[in-house]
Design an enzyme around this catalytic site. Structure first.
Site, short mmCIF file in Angstrom:
data_model
loop_
_atom_site.label_atom_id
_atom_site.label_comp_id
_atom_site.label_asym_id
_atom_site.label_seq_id
_atom_site.Cartn_x
_atom_site.Cartn_y
_atom_site.Cartn_z
N ARG A 45 0.84 -1.21 0.00
CA ARG A 45 0.00 0.00 0.00
C ARG A 45 0.87 1.25 0.00
O ARG A 45 0.38 2.34 -0.23
CB ARG A 45 -0.90 -0.01 1.24
CG ARG A 45 -2.04 -0.97 1.05
CD ARG A 45 -3.24 -0.55 1.89
NE ARG A 45 -3.89 -1.76 2.36
CZ ARG A 45 -3.97 -2.13 3.62
NH1 ARG A 45 -3.49 -1.36 4.56
NH2 ARG A 45 -4.55 -3.26 3.96
N GLU A 127 13.80 -19.20 6.51
CA GLU A 127 15.10 -18.93 7.17
C GLU A 127 15.10 -17.58 7.89
O GLU A 127 15.67 -17.45 8.98
CB GLU A 127 16.22 -18.96 6.11
CG GLU A 127 17.60 -18.70 6.64
CD GLU A 127 18.07 -19.76 7.63
OE1 GLU A 127 18.31 -20.90 7.21
OE2 GLU A 127 18.20 -19.46 8.84
N GLY A 132 17.32 -13.33 11.96
CA GLY A 132 17.61 -12.48 10.80
C GLY A 132 18.56 -13.10 9.81
O GLY A 132 18.25 -14.09 9.14
N GLY A 185 14.07 0.24 13.04
CA GLY A 185 13.33 -0.83 12.35
C GLY A 185 13.59 -2.21 12.92
O GLY A 185 13.30 -3.21 12.28
N LYS A 203 10.55 -17.70 17.87
CA LYS A 203 11.76 -18.20 17.19
C LYS A 203 12.25 -19.49 17.84
O LYS A 203 12.65 -20.43 17.16
CB LYS A 203 12.85 -17.12 17.22
CG LYS A 203 12.45 -15.87 16.43
CD LYS A 203 13.35 -14.69 16.76
CE LYS A 203 13.00 -13.46 15.95
NZ LYS A 203 13.62 -12.24 16.46
N1 HSE Z 1 11.96 -7.60 16.57
C1 HSE Z 1 12.88 -8.59 16.15
C2 HSE Z 1 14.17 -8.39 16.91
C3 HSE Z 1 13.11 -8.44 14.67
O1 HSE Z 1 14.35 -7.36 17.55
O2 HSE Z 1 15.00 -9.28 16.90
C4 HSE Z 1 13.74 -9.62 14.04
O3 HSE Z 1 12.97 -10.77 14.17
#
Ligand code: HSE
Length: 433
Positions: A45, A127, A132, A185, A203
Protein backbone atom coordinates in the site's frame (compact mmCIF):
# COMPACT_ATOMS: atom_id res chain seq x y z
CA UNK A 1 16.04 -21.75 -18.73
CA UNK A 2 12.97 -19.60 -18.10
CA UNK A 3 13.41 -16.98 -15.39
CA UNK A 4 11.68 -17.61 -12.06
CA UNK A 5 9.21 -14.92 -11.14
CA UNK A 6 8.79 -13.67 -7.61
CA UNK A 7 5.92 -11.68 -6.10
CA UNK A 8 6.83 -9.67 -3.00
CA UNK A 9 4.05 -8.89 -0.52
CA UNK A 10 4.99 -6.04 1.79
CA UNK A 11 7.55 -3.37 0.99
CA UNK A 12 8.49 -2.27 4.51
CA UNK A 13 11.91 -2.70 6.11
CA UNK A 14 12.43 -6.34 5.07
CA UNK A 15 10.45 -6.13 1.80
CA UNK A 16 12.48 -3.12 0.72
CA UNK A 17 15.73 -4.86 1.65
CA UNK A 18 14.67 -7.97 -0.28
CA UNK A 19 13.82 -5.99 -3.40
CA UNK A 20 17.12 -4.13 -3.26
CA UNK A 21 19.27 -7.23 -2.68
CA UNK A 22 17.52 -9.12 -5.50
CA UNK A 23 18.12 -6.20 -7.82
CA UNK A 24 21.67 -5.32 -6.77
CA UNK A 25 22.97 -8.90 -6.76
CA UNK A 26 20.89 -10.14 -9.72
CA UNK A 27 23.89 -11.31 -11.72
CA UNK A 28 25.57 -13.14 -8.83
CA UNK A 29 22.21 -14.66 -7.85
CA UNK A 30 21.63 -15.96 -11.38
CA UNK A 31 25.07 -17.60 -11.39
CA UNK A 32 24.16 -19.34 -8.13
CA UNK A 33 20.56 -20.30 -8.89
CA UNK A 34 21.20 -21.30 -12.48
CA UNK A 35 18.27 -19.15 -13.59
CA UNK A 36 17.34 -15.52 -13.60
CA UNK A 37 15.12 -14.44 -10.70
CA UNK A 38 12.94 -11.45 -11.39
CA UNK A 39 10.46 -9.51 -9.31
CA UNK A 40 7.22 -9.81 -11.26
CA UNK A 41 4.95 -7.90 -8.92
CA UNK A 42 4.95 -6.14 -5.56
CA UNK A 43 1.91 -5.99 -3.31
CA UNK A 44 2.11 -2.92 -1.10
CA UNK A 45 0.00 0.00 0.00
CA UNK A 46 3.03 2.25 0.42
CA UNK A 47 6.07 2.95 -1.72
CA UNK A 48 9.38 2.51 0.06
CA UNK A 49 11.67 5.52 -0.53
CA UNK A 50 14.70 3.20 -0.25
CA UNK A 51 13.58 1.26 -3.36
CA UNK A 52 13.60 2.22 -7.01
CA UNK A 53 10.60 0.19 -8.19
CA UNK A 54 10.35 1.82 -11.63
CA UNK A 55 9.44 -0.82 -14.20
CA UNK A 56 8.02 -3.24 -11.60
CA UNK A 57 4.28 -3.88 -11.38
CA UNK A 58 2.81 -2.60 -8.12
CA UNK A 59 -0.58 -3.42 -6.63
CA UNK A 60 -2.25 -2.43 -3.38
CA UNK A 61 -3.88 -5.87 -3.23
CA UNK A 62 -1.51 -8.55 -1.91
CA UNK A 63 -3.99 -11.28 -2.83
CA UNK A 64 -3.59 -10.27 -6.45
CA UNK A 65 0.06 -11.33 -6.10
CA UNK A 66 -0.94 -14.69 -4.56
CA UNK A 67 -3.17 -15.45 -7.53
CA UNK A 68 -1.06 -13.90 -10.27
CA UNK A 69 -0.52 -16.77 -12.76
CA UNK A 70 2.90 -15.33 -13.68
CA UNK A 71 4.24 -15.55 -10.11
CA UNK A 72 6.10 -18.73 -9.10
CA UNK A 73 7.19 -17.75 -5.58
CA UNK A 74 5.20 -15.56 -3.19
CA UNK A 75 7.36 -13.76 -0.64
CA UNK A 76 5.29 -12.92 2.43
CA UNK A 77 6.75 -9.94 4.26
CA UNK A 78 3.66 -8.30 5.72
CA UNK A 79 4.02 -9.87 9.21
CA UNK A 80 1.23 -10.60 11.69
CA UNK A 81 -1.04 -13.62 11.92
CA UNK A 82 -4.43 -13.47 10.22
CA UNK A 83 -3.97 -11.78 6.86
CA UNK A 84 -0.53 -13.35 6.48
CA UNK A 85 -2.02 -16.82 7.09
CA UNK A 86 -4.75 -16.18 4.53
CA UNK A 87 -2.20 -14.92 2.04
CA UNK A 88 0.15 -17.89 2.50
CA UNK A 89 -2.69 -20.41 2.31
CA UNK A 90 -4.02 -18.74 -0.84
CA UNK A 91 -0.57 -18.85 -2.43
CA UNK A 92 -0.19 -22.55 -1.56
CA UNK A 93 -3.69 -23.30 -2.83
CA UNK A 94 -2.67 -21.63 -6.09
CA UNK A 95 0.39 -23.91 -6.30
CA UNK A 96 2.94 -21.23 -5.47
CA UNK A 97 6.03 -21.71 -3.36
CA UNK A 98 6.28 -19.40 -0.37
CA UNK A 99 9.15 -17.63 1.31
CA UNK A 100 8.38 -15.87 4.58
CA UNK A 101 10.18 -14.01 7.37
CA UNK A 102 7.15 -14.35 9.63
CA UNK A 103 8.13 -16.15 12.84
CA UNK A 104 4.78 -15.57 14.54
CA UNK A 105 3.00 -17.16 11.59
CA UNK A 106 5.29 -20.19 11.45
CA UNK A 107 5.41 -20.73 15.23
CA UNK A 108 1.63 -20.55 15.60
CA UNK A 109 0.29 -21.87 12.27
CA UNK A 110 3.32 -23.68 10.83
CA UNK A 111 1.93 -27.21 11.29
CA UNK A 112 -1.13 -26.52 9.12
CA UNK A 113 0.87 -24.48 6.60
CA UNK A 114 3.42 -27.28 6.08
CA UNK A 115 0.67 -29.88 5.77
CA UNK A 116 -1.05 -27.83 3.07
CA UNK A 117 2.28 -27.23 1.30
CA UNK A 118 3.14 -30.92 1.40
CA UNK A 119 -0.21 -31.79 -0.20
CA UNK A 120 0.30 -29.23 -2.94
CA UNK A 121 3.95 -30.25 -3.47
CA UNK A 122 5.19 -26.71 -2.84
CA UNK A 123 7.89 -25.39 -0.52
CA UNK A 124 7.56 -22.96 2.36
CA UNK A 125 10.95 -21.49 3.29
CA UNK A 126 11.38 -19.47 6.47
CA UNK A 127 15.10 -18.93 7.17
CA UNK A 128 14.54 -15.22 7.88
CA UNK A 129 12.04 -16.02 10.62
CA UNK A 130 14.79 -16.81 13.15
CA UNK A 131 17.83 -14.66 13.93
CA UNK A 132 17.61 -12.48 10.80
CA UNK A 133 20.71 -12.96 8.68
CA UNK A 134 22.19 -15.93 10.57
CA UNK A 135 21.53 -19.11 8.53
CA UNK A 136 20.62 -20.99 11.71
CA UNK A 137 17.72 -22.93 10.20
CA UNK A 138 19.92 -24.27 7.44
CA UNK A 139 22.65 -25.07 9.96
CA UNK A 140 20.34 -27.13 12.18
CA UNK A 141 18.28 -28.68 9.41
CA UNK A 142 21.13 -29.57 7.09
CA UNK A 143 24.57 -28.84 8.51
CA UNK A 144 23.91 -30.70 11.76
CA UNK A 145 21.58 -33.36 10.34
CA UNK A 146 23.87 -36.16 11.51
CA UNK A 147 23.63 -35.15 15.17
CA UNK A 148 21.39 -35.91 18.05
CA UNK A 149 20.93 -32.36 19.31
CA UNK A 150 21.25 -32.08 23.09
CA UNK A 151 20.30 -28.44 23.57
CA UNK A 152 20.33 -25.02 21.98
CA UNK A 153 20.38 -21.58 23.52
CA UNK A 154 20.28 -18.23 21.86
CA UNK A 155 20.00 -14.49 21.99
CA UNK A 156 17.27 -14.34 19.39
CA UNK A 157 15.73 -10.93 19.89
CA UNK A 158 17.89 -8.04 18.75
CA UNK A 159 15.74 -5.35 20.33
CA UNK A 160 15.91 -6.95 23.77
CA UNK A 161 19.65 -7.47 23.49
CA UNK A 162 20.12 -3.89 22.31
CA UNK A 163 18.14 -2.60 25.31
CA UNK A 164 20.04 -4.76 27.82
CA UNK A 165 23.39 -3.77 26.32
CA UNK A 166 22.69 -0.03 26.27
CA UNK A 167 21.33 -0.12 29.82
CA UNK A 168 24.37 -2.01 31.09
CA UNK A 169 27.05 -0.15 29.17
CA UNK A 170 25.65 3.38 29.17
CA UNK A 171 23.13 3.36 32.01
CA UNK A 172 20.48 4.48 29.51
CA UNK A 173 16.79 4.50 30.24
CA UNK A 174 14.72 1.49 29.08
CA UNK A 175 12.12 3.49 27.12
CA UNK A 176 14.69 5.71 25.47
CA UNK A 177 16.59 2.69 24.08
CA UNK A 178 13.35 1.01 22.97
CA UNK A 179 12.43 4.14 20.97
CA UNK A 180 15.79 4.01 19.21
CA UNK A 181 15.30 0.31 18.34
CA UNK A 182 11.88 1.18 16.88
CA UNK A 183 13.33 4.01 14.82
CA UNK A 184 16.02 1.65 13.46
CA UNK A 185 13.33 -0.83 12.35
CA UNK A 186 14.41 -3.60 14.74
CA UNK A 187 11.40 -3.69 17.04
CA UNK A 188 8.16 -5.54 16.39
CA UNK A 189 4.99 -3.59 15.52
CA UNK A 190 3.99 -4.30 19.12
CA UNK A 191 7.27 -3.86 21.03
CA UNK A 192 5.97 -5.83 24.03
CA UNK A 193 6.61 -8.86 21.78
CA UNK A 194 10.32 -8.00 22.01
CA UNK A 195 10.47 -6.98 25.65
CA UNK A 196 8.24 -9.71 27.07
CA UNK A 197 9.97 -12.49 25.12
CA UNK A 198 7.08 -13.43 22.81
CA UNK A 199 9.12 -12.80 19.68
CA UNK A 200 11.97 -14.90 21.09
CA UNK A 201 9.49 -17.65 22.03
CA UNK A 202 8.21 -17.70 18.44
CA UNK A 203 11.76 -18.20 17.19
CA UNK A 204 12.68 -20.73 19.88
CA UNK A 205 9.58 -22.78 19.06
CA UNK A 206 10.78 -23.04 15.46
CA UNK A 207 14.35 -23.95 16.44
CA UNK A 208 13.19 -26.60 18.91
CA UNK A 209 11.04 -28.30 16.28
CA UNK A 210 13.95 -28.38 13.85
CA UNK A 211 16.38 -29.64 16.49
CA UNK A 212 14.20 -32.31 18.09
CA UNK A 213 11.74 -33.26 15.36
CA UNK A 214 8.59 -32.26 17.25
CA UNK A 215 5.54 -30.39 15.92
CA UNK A 216 5.51 -26.62 16.54
CA UNK A 217 4.07 -25.96 20.00
CA UNK A 218 4.32 -22.24 20.70
CA UNK A 219 1.52 -22.40 23.28
CA UNK A 220 3.73 -24.57 25.51
CA UNK A 221 6.72 -22.20 25.55
CA UNK A 222 7.49 -20.56 28.90
CA UNK A 223 8.06 -16.84 28.46
CA UNK A 224 9.45 -14.27 30.88
CA UNK A 225 10.50 -10.78 29.75
CA UNK A 226 13.29 -8.37 30.69
CA UNK A 227 11.20 -5.52 32.02
CA UNK A 228 11.72 -6.48 35.68
CA UNK A 229 15.52 -6.68 35.53
CA UNK A 230 16.96 -3.97 37.77
CA UNK A 231 20.27 -2.14 37.53
CA UNK A 232 21.26 -3.79 40.83
CA UNK A 233 20.76 -7.28 39.39
CA UNK A 234 22.93 -6.37 36.41
CA UNK A 235 25.63 -5.09 38.76
CA UNK A 236 25.49 -8.03 41.23
CA UNK A 237 25.63 -10.47 38.33
CA UNK A 238 28.80 -8.74 37.07
CA UNK A 239 30.34 -8.92 40.57
CA UNK A 240 29.69 -12.66 40.60
CA UNK A 241 31.33 -13.10 37.18
CA UNK A 242 28.08 -13.34 35.20
CA UNK A 243 26.15 -11.28 32.67
CA UNK A 244 22.38 -11.21 32.27
CA UNK A 245 21.13 -12.06 28.76
CA UNK A 246 17.60 -12.70 27.53
CA UNK A 247 17.92 -16.26 26.28
CA UNK A 248 15.74 -18.77 24.52
CA UNK A 249 16.71 -22.25 25.72
CA UNK A 250 15.53 -25.63 24.51
CA UNK A 251 16.96 -28.83 25.91
CA UNK A 252 16.21 -32.48 25.32
CA UNK A 253 15.88 -33.64 28.92
CA UNK A 254 15.26 -37.26 29.90
CA UNK A 255 11.52 -36.79 30.34
CA UNK A 256 10.79 -34.24 27.60
CA UNK A 257 11.76 -31.01 25.89
CA UNK A 258 12.43 -27.79 27.74
CA UNK A 259 11.18 -24.73 25.87
CA UNK A 260 11.80 -21.51 27.75
CA UNK A 261 12.61 -17.83 27.24
CA UNK A 262 13.77 -15.82 30.24
CA UNK A 263 16.53 -13.53 31.49
CA UNK A 264 19.52 -15.73 32.30
CA UNK A 265 22.81 -15.28 34.12
CA UNK A 266 25.60 -16.70 32.01
CA UNK A 267 29.33 -16.75 32.77
CA UNK A 268 30.90 -13.50 31.58
CA UNK A 269 33.68 -15.48 29.95
CA UNK A 270 31.27 -17.35 27.63
CA UNK A 271 31.46 -16.10 24.04
CA UNK A 272 27.71 -15.59 23.93
CA UNK A 273 27.89 -13.29 26.98
CA UNK A 274 29.78 -10.89 24.76
CA UNK A 275 27.15 -10.69 22.03
CA UNK A 276 26.02 -7.10 22.30
CA UNK A 277 23.70 -4.57 20.73
CA UNK A 278 21.25 -5.79 18.13
CA UNK A 279 23.39 -8.84 17.34
CA UNK A 280 22.00 -12.36 17.77
CA UNK A 281 23.79 -15.60 18.51
CA UNK A 282 22.67 -19.21 18.81
CA UNK A 283 24.62 -22.04 20.44
CA UNK A 284 23.80 -25.58 19.40
CA UNK A 285 25.16 -28.64 21.17
CA UNK A 286 25.11 -31.84 19.13
CA UNK A 287 26.33 -35.25 20.27
CA UNK A 288 28.80 -35.56 17.40
CA UNK A 289 29.84 -31.98 16.74
CA UNK A 290 29.91 -30.69 20.34
CA UNK A 291 29.16 -27.02 20.94
CA UNK A 292 28.79 -24.69 17.96
CA UNK A 293 28.02 -20.98 17.88
CA UNK A 294 26.36 -18.91 15.14
CA UNK A 295 26.56 -15.12 15.31
CA UNK A 296 25.27 -12.24 13.24
CA UNK A 297 22.71 -9.48 12.77
CA UNK A 298 19.31 -10.64 13.95
CA UNK A 299 17.24 -7.84 12.46
CA UNK A 300 17.37 -4.99 9.99
CA UNK A 301 16.56 -4.58 6.30
CA UNK A 302 19.45 -6.24 4.48
CA UNK A 303 20.54 -8.83 7.06
CA UNK A 304 16.99 -10.20 7.02
CA UNK A 305 16.81 -9.81 3.25
CA UNK A 306 19.98 -11.90 3.05
CA UNK A 307 18.03 -14.83 4.52
CA UNK A 308 14.91 -14.17 2.42
CA UNK A 309 16.84 -14.02 -0.85
CA UNK A 310 18.90 -17.10 0.03
CA UNK A 311 15.61 -18.93 0.62
CA UNK A 312 14.36 -17.80 -2.80
CA UNK A 313 17.54 -19.21 -4.35
CA UNK A 314 17.10 -22.45 -2.40
CA UNK A 315 13.54 -22.79 -3.65
CA UNK A 316 14.64 -22.14 -7.23
CA UNK A 317 17.39 -24.77 -6.97
CA UNK A 318 14.90 -27.45 -5.92
CA UNK A 319 11.96 -26.51 -8.12
CA UNK A 320 12.08 -29.78 -9.99
CA UNK A 321 12.44 -32.04 -6.93
CA UNK A 322 9.26 -33.63 -5.63
CA UNK A 323 8.19 -33.20 -2.00
CA UNK A 324 9.75 -36.48 -0.83
CA UNK A 325 13.14 -35.50 -2.16
CA UNK A 326 13.40 -32.09 -0.59
CA UNK A 327 14.73 -31.14 2.82
CA UNK A 328 11.64 -31.53 5.06
CA UNK A 329 10.13 -28.30 6.40
CA UNK A 330 10.79 -29.28 10.02
CA UNK A 331 14.06 -31.11 9.33
CA UNK A 332 12.55 -34.55 10.06
CA UNK A 333 10.17 -36.38 7.70
CA UNK A 334 6.59 -35.27 8.51
CA UNK A 335 5.59 -38.86 9.31
CA UNK A 336 8.55 -39.19 11.70
CA UNK A 337 7.79 -36.27 14.03
CA UNK A 338 7.98 -37.30 17.67
CA UNK A 339 5.37 -36.86 20.41
CA UNK A 340 7.93 -36.39 23.18
CA UNK A 341 6.24 -33.84 25.48
CA UNK A 342 7.23 -30.22 26.01
CA UNK A 343 7.84 -29.90 29.75
CA UNK A 344 6.07 -27.33 31.91
CA UNK A 345 8.56 -24.90 33.48
CA UNK A 346 8.01 -26.53 36.92
CA UNK A 347 9.62 -29.72 35.56
CA UNK A 348 12.70 -28.04 34.10
CA UNK A 349 16.06 -27.84 35.83
CA UNK A 350 18.28 -24.82 36.29
CA UNK A 351 20.70 -23.13 38.67
CA UNK A 352 19.41 -19.89 40.21
CA UNK A 353 20.35 -16.38 41.26
CA UNK A 354 18.17 -15.22 44.14
CA UNK A 355 18.00 -11.70 45.53
CA UNK A 356 16.05 -10.84 48.65
CA UNK A 357 15.82 -8.04 51.19
CA UNK A 358 16.60 -9.41 54.65
CA UNK A 359 16.09 -7.65 57.97
CA UNK A 360 19.52 -6.90 59.48
CA UNK A 361 19.56 -9.20 62.52
CA UNK A 362 21.27 -12.44 63.59
CA UNK A 363 20.02 -15.80 62.32
CA UNK A 364 18.24 -14.67 59.12
CA UNK A 365 20.73 -16.21 56.73
CA UNK A 366 20.65 -19.42 58.76
CA UNK A 367 16.87 -19.61 58.31
CA UNK A 368 17.11 -18.98 54.56
CA UNK A 369 19.86 -21.53 54.06
CA UNK A 370 18.06 -24.15 56.10
CA UNK A 371 14.95 -23.77 53.88
CA UNK A 372 17.15 -24.23 50.82
CA UNK A 373 18.82 -27.26 52.43
CA UNK A 374 15.45 -28.82 53.31
CA UNK A 375 14.36 -28.47 49.68
CA UNK A 376 17.56 -30.21 48.57
CA UNK A 377 19.05 -27.03 47.06
CA UNK A 378 22.83 -26.60 47.21
CA UNK A 379 24.19 -23.09 47.69
CA UNK A 380 27.04 -22.15 45.34
CA UNK A 381 27.74 -18.62 46.62
CA UNK A 382 26.18 -16.11 48.95
CA UNK A 383 26.78 -12.38 49.33
CA UNK A 384 25.33 -9.94 51.78
CA UNK A 385 25.72 -6.34 50.66
CA UNK A 386 26.79 -3.72 53.17
CA UNK A 387 24.19 -1.10 53.91
CA UNK A 388 23.21 1.44 56.53
CA UNK A 389 19.54 0.55 56.09
CA UNK A 390 17.69 -1.75 58.44
CA UNK A 391 17.39 -4.30 55.64
CA UNK A 392 20.18 -5.75 53.49
CA UNK A 393 20.18 -7.23 50.00
CA UNK A 394 21.23 -10.88 50.10
CA UNK A 395 22.25 -12.59 46.87
CA UNK A 396 22.45 -16.36 46.64
CA UNK A 397 23.65 -18.51 43.74
CA UNK A 398 22.42 -22.09 43.83
CA UNK A 399 23.32 -25.24 42.00
CA UNK A 400 20.91 -26.91 39.57
CA UNK A 401 17.56 -27.99 40.92
CA UNK A 402 14.05 -28.69 39.63
CA UNK A 403 12.05 -25.47 39.24
CA UNK A 404 9.20 -26.79 41.38
CA UNK A 405 11.61 -27.32 44.31
CA UNK A 406 12.77 -23.74 43.87
CA UNK A 407 9.14 -22.50 43.75
CA UNK A 408 8.54 -24.21 47.08
CA UNK A 409 11.72 -22.80 48.64
CA UNK A 410 10.94 -19.27 47.41
CA UNK A 411 7.44 -19.27 48.83
CA UNK A 412 8.76 -20.48 52.18
CA UNK A 413 11.48 -17.79 52.18
CA UNK A 414 8.98 -15.07 51.25
CA UNK A 415 6.80 -16.18 54.18
CA UNK A 416 9.62 -15.46 56.69
CA UNK A 417 9.00 -12.33 58.82
CA UNK A 418 12.62 -11.31 58.29
CA UNK A 419 12.33 -11.21 54.47
CA UNK A 420 10.71 -8.12 53.01
CA UNK A 421 8.89 -8.24 49.69
CA UNK A 422 9.39 -10.77 46.94
CA UNK A 423 12.45 -12.84 46.14
CA UNK A 424 13.88 -12.03 42.70
CA UNK A 425 14.79 -15.20 40.81
CA UNK A 426 16.91 -15.30 37.66
CA UNK A 427 17.87 -18.63 36.14
CA UNK A 428 21.58 -19.39 35.61
CA UNK A 429 23.09 -21.44 32.78
CA UNK A 430 26.64 -22.71 32.41
CA UNK A 431 26.14 -24.47 29.03
CA UNK A 432 27.45 -27.80 30.20
CA UNK A 433 26.08 -31.15 29.05
N1 HSE B 1 11.96 -7.60 16.57
C1 HSE B 1 12.88 -8.59 16.15
C2 HSE B 1 14.17 -8.39 16.91
C3 HSE B 1 13.11 -8.44 14.67
O1 HSE B 1 14.35 -7.36 17.55
O2 HSE B 1 15.00 -9.28 16.90
C4 HSE B 1 13.74 -9.62 14.05
O3 HSE B 1 12.97 -10.77 14.17
Amino acid sequence: MKPVKVGICGLGTVGGGTFNVLKRNAEEIERRAGRQIIVEQIGTRHENPACDTKGTQLTADIFEVASNPEVDIVVELIGGYDVALQLVMTAIENGKHVVTANKALIAVHGNEIFEAAQKKNVMVAFEASVAGGIPIIKAIREGLASNRINWLAGIINGTGNFIMTEMREKGRDFNDVLKEAQALGYAEADPTFDVEGIDAAHKLTILASLAFGIPLQFEKAFTEGISKITREDVQYAEELGYRIKHLGISRHAENGIELRVHPTLIPRSALIANVNGVMNAVMVDGDAVGQTLYYGAGAGAEPTASAVVSDIIDVVRTLTADRDNRVPHLAFQPSALSDVPVLPISETESAYYLRMNAVEKPGVLAKVSSILGEEGINIEAIIQKETKEYQVPVIILTQRVLERKMDEAISRIEALDEINGQVTRIRVEHFTA
